[in-house]
Write an enzyme that holds these catalytic residues in place. Sequence first.
Site, PDB file in Angstrom:
ATOM      1  CB  VAL A  44     -23.066   4.018 -20.559  1.00 28.55           C
ATOM      2  CG1 VAL A  44     -22.158   3.278 -20.858  1.00 28.55           C
ATOM      3  CG2 VAL A  44     -23.006   5.181 -20.996  1.00 28.55           C
ATOM      4  CB  CYS A  45     -24.701   0.572 -16.700  1.00 30.60           C
ATOM      5  SG  CYS A  45     -23.247   1.153 -16.291  1.00 30.60           S
ATOM      6  CB  THR A  46     -29.288   0.168 -19.624  1.00 29.76           C
ATOM      7  OG1 THR A  46     -29.565   0.964 -18.456  1.00 29.76           O
ATOM      8  CG2 THR A  46     -30.484  -0.591 -20.388  1.00 29.76           C
TER       9      THR A  46
END
Length: 211
Positions: A44-46
């Site tokens: 998700v952070c990517t």
Amino acid sequence: MSLRLGDSAPNFTADSTAGKINFHEYLGDSWGILFSHPADYTPVCTTELGAAAKLKDEFDKRNVKMLALSVDGLESHKSWINDINETQHTTVNFPIIADEDRKVSGLYDMIHPNSNENFTVRSVFIIGNDKKIKLIITYPASTGRNFDELLRVIDSLQLTANYSVATPANWKHGEDVVIAPAIKNEDIPAKFPKGHKEIKPYLRTTPQPNL
């Protein structure tokens, strides 16, 4: 102690992908957005860092400097950035703090007792040019952040910091705003020459004053 809206944003010095950063010096006279990530190489952070990079011009227009944080190290960050650039078709163009000693995470209460002690919760802090905290949002690990919403909130924060208005539900830049209840009716024409509408004595609207 937890940070609250209106508190001074704690200063810190930390290593980042853009070199050593003193947070307050980095912000200068700008606003800031500081957002944390549980760890590098998380899916998700990517996508979030890619989305943020694509919107950097929009943050620049609003005089907002971006800064991300993860508890992993600098070399890991640099390698992860390559993945972000490749998979999100962008170029990460803002610093990512390496917070291996959890110093910044601790200052900003980013490690929640109900989460893995090695992970920062996914917090967002918007900081004004007076170094005061204007907004705090914390997301669960499973829900990606909405950066369009963060831009919308910044538009509202910057507008209401300079005019005696508030923004109604779902407001977007360019729409009518609410006149502060403290403003007397007889003072409205001088303060808001574009005119106003009285829906109720306590609910008065006017066109966005800085356009």
